[in-house]
Design an enzyme around this catalytic site. Structure first.
Site, PDB file in Angstrom:
ATOM      1  CG  ASP A  84      -2.191   0.817   0.990  1.00 46.38           C
ATOM      2  OD1 ASP A  84      -3.284   0.249   1.172  1.00 46.38           O
ATOM      3  OD2 ASP A  84      -2.102   2.017   0.631  1.00 46.38           O
ATOM      4  CB  SER A 130     -13.163   9.733   4.042  1.00 44.89           C
ATOM      5  OG  SER A 130     -11.999   9.474   3.284  1.00 44.89           O
ATOM      6  CB  CYS A 185     -15.100   3.041  -2.040  1.00 41.42           C
ATOM      7  SG  CYS A 185     -15.178   1.245  -2.099  1.00 41.42           S
ATOM      8  CB  CYS A 224     -20.742  18.763  -8.985  1.00 42.19           C
ATOM      9  SG  CYS A 224     -19.093  18.728  -9.682  1.00 42.19           S
TER      10      CYS A 224
END
Lengths: 81, 499
Positions: B172, B179, B298, B457
């Site tokens: 990673d 979040s 996601c 947006c």
């Protein structure tokens, strides 16, 4: 003939349905079922190349011929992790 | 001409301990009936009382499952070999059927022994015959590589560390964000801002200091994947994007390492084991990647926090079974989970003989450029053209604020979804989600003297699309708010929360 179409993930949102009953000409293929669906819901067209399908819970190809009462599942790829 | 029928170990007590028997018949059904007339005690193990083949008895003709041929009516040719493969609970594949040992290193020779502390720690495994001391030693000797320390990687790494997998590698290169905490249970609130690997290492060491944690703080690429994977027995795909998924798949197939696959979207998840000998791979399921940007991540689509917990624990379970070489692995089956309807479904999936990587005549024999394959341009080199509008169609949050302060007539159009509008909004804005816009143009000001429309947006991409649509429909006074509501909160109204 009548078939049941099950939709997954984003396809549910684009059509507003997880399950649909569709009428198709006898001998129609899975590919034809998808095309007929995409005519009614044009936003599905973007998924044509990448969507996977299963007939009666078995992975299947677009060329597979359907029979009356078959259950087709259309699965878009999902990538979340 | 008789057909040779191979008898599996559990059924040999009923065939006079013979491992192969000859039987006569034109079809599978006839041959099996001839077999049970020779060995009457075998009959109840193969057939139900009313004479149907039991559902958990799988029969293969020359390695082809008769369920994919003509079932009991499948014709037999001279020289055909029939195998009977019973399975305890009706699974399709067992390790024994495939002649495959566990994915871990060969036991006995190099299995480490268990210390007294380990015996205490793993006692609930040790007293089960399916694991036992031998199985726990296999786990201790095993090496598992987890791709991603996010939603799926969290439960995978936590449970595999707790279960005593000897060596756990994690790839990673992200840092922990607020979040992430709703689902990435490897990380806690004090870890926000830290590297995910540092956070993971601390957490896993606290759970089980016996486990060796190897961290790789790098993106997985075609250049490093094979070298990284070589040192591991099982690869767990917990990544969050398509290029890496195809990369993990191909590297697993090329090296012959099983891939415990999981993927999630909102309330739905998928899991399977790919690249297991004889089984299908991810490309057999999805030969073609979706066009870039089509499938929401996601971050874009949202995800139920518990969902990766369910899918990740399935991946961890499959990993442990692969290491133990026990049970029926999730091979040739795609498990679909719908958390909203609380339903599991299973689809049969077979290896595609035409698959470009695991098929009979593979055309992909080394790793390729997966960004290119998926049509993704690396972020650094990404041309801005797609969302970029000409300057006359853009405005800034500062400019909008100044115009509102001057009480200029401005129509603020918010094209986000209603649930996003609930989190934060610009006062006085009108909500029309992008998808509804074509049908709701009548609600927009138009004609002589109409106020300018400023579209926004979350960060500016959807509203750029909306601006293009409106221009195409003949609207002349329309601008995109650069940076969206995030920029508005950053630079104009920090009292509101960002998401």
């Amino acid at each position: 003939m009548h078939v049941t179409v099950r939709l997954f993930a984003r396809l549910r949102e684009l059509t507003g349905a997880a399950e649909l009953t569709r009428e198709l000409p006898d001998g129609a293929t899975v590919g034809a079922a998808w095309e007929s669906l995409a005519r009614d819901f044009p936003s599905l067209t973007a998924y044509t190349a990448s969507v996977s399908c299963a007939v009666n819970e078995e992975y299947s190809r677009p060329s597979h011929r359907l029979e009356d009462g078959d259950e087709i599942a259309f699965l878009p790829p999902v990538s979340g992790g | 001409m008789p057909t040779k029928i191979l008898i599996p170990t559990p059924l040999r007590p009923y065939t006079g301990k013979k491992d192969a028997v000859e039987a006569h018949g034109q079809t599978i059904g006839e041959a099996l009936r001839d077999l049970t007339s020779q060995f009457a005690d075998l009959r109840p193990h193969l057939f139900t009382e009313d004479g149907r083949l039991r559902s958990f008895v799988n029969v293969y003709v020359n390695d082809e499952d008769i369920r994919y041929l003509q079932r009991e009516a499948t014709a037999l040719k001279p020289g055909d070999t029939v195998s009977i493969v019973p399975s305890v609970a009706g699974g399709v594949v067992t390790f024994e059927d495939r002649g495959t040992r566990s994915a871990g290193p060969e036991p006995r020779d190099l299995e480490p022994t268990l210390t007294n502390d380990e015996v205490k720690r793993y006692s609930r495994h040790l007293i089960m015959p399916e694991v036992g001391v031998d199985g726990q030693r296999k786990l201790k000797a095993a090496r598992v590589l987890c791709i991603g320390a996010g939603g799926l990687g969290s439960p995978v790494a936590l449970y595999l560390a707790a279960a005593g997998v000897g060596r756990l590698g994690i790839v990673d290169f992200d840092t922990v964000d607020f979040s992430n905490l709703q689902r990435q249970i490897l990380h806690g609130t004090p870890d926000v801002g830290r590297s995910k690997l540092a956070s993971a290492k601390d957490r896993l060491a606290a759970i089980n200091p016996e486990v060796r944690i190897d961290t790789y703080e790098t993106p997985l690429t075609s250049k490093n994947a094979l070298a990284l994977f070589r040192d591991y027995d099982v690869i767990v795909d917990g990544t969050d994007n398509f290029p890496t998924r195809y990369l993990v798949n191909d590297a697993c197939v090329l090296l012959g390492k099983p891939n415990a696959y999981g993927s999630i979207f909102r309330f739905e998840g998928q899991a399977s084991v790919f690249a297991f000998p004889g089984g299908p791979c991810y490309r057999c399921l999805y030969p073609e990647p979706p066009p870039p940007g089509l499938v929401p991540s996601c971050a874009e689509g949202g995800v139920l926090g518990v969902l990766p917990g369910v899918i990740g624990t399935i991946q961890a379970t499959e990993t442990i079974k692969l290491i133990l070489g026990a049970g029926q692995p999730l091979v040739g089956r795609l498990l679909l989970y719908d958390a909203f309807r609380m339903r599991f479904r299973e689809l049969k999936l077979r290896r595609d003989p035409d698959c470009p990587v695991c098929g009979d005549h593979p055309t992909i024999r080394e790793l390729i450029d997966y960004d290119q394959f998926c049509g993704v341009t690396p972020a650094a080199a990404q041309p801005k053209a797609k969302t970029e509008l000409p300057p006359e169609l853009e405005t800034t949050v500062e400019d909008l604020k100044a115009r509102l302060d001057r009480r200029d007539a401005v129509f603020i159009l918010d094209v986000r979804e209603p649930q996003e509008y609930q989190i934060c909004r610009i006062a006085g804005s009108t909500l029309i989600p992008l998808g509804d816009l074509p049908n709701r143009l009548a609600e927009l000001p138009s004609g002589e003297g109409a106020p300018e429309i400023v579209v926004h947006c979350k960060s500016g991409a959807r509203s750029a699309k909306a601006v293009r649509q409106l221009v195409d429909r003949g609207f002349t006074r329309v601008r995109n708010l650069k940076g969206g509501i995030l920029a508005w909160i950053d630079r104009v109204d920090p009292s509101q929360a960002k998401y």
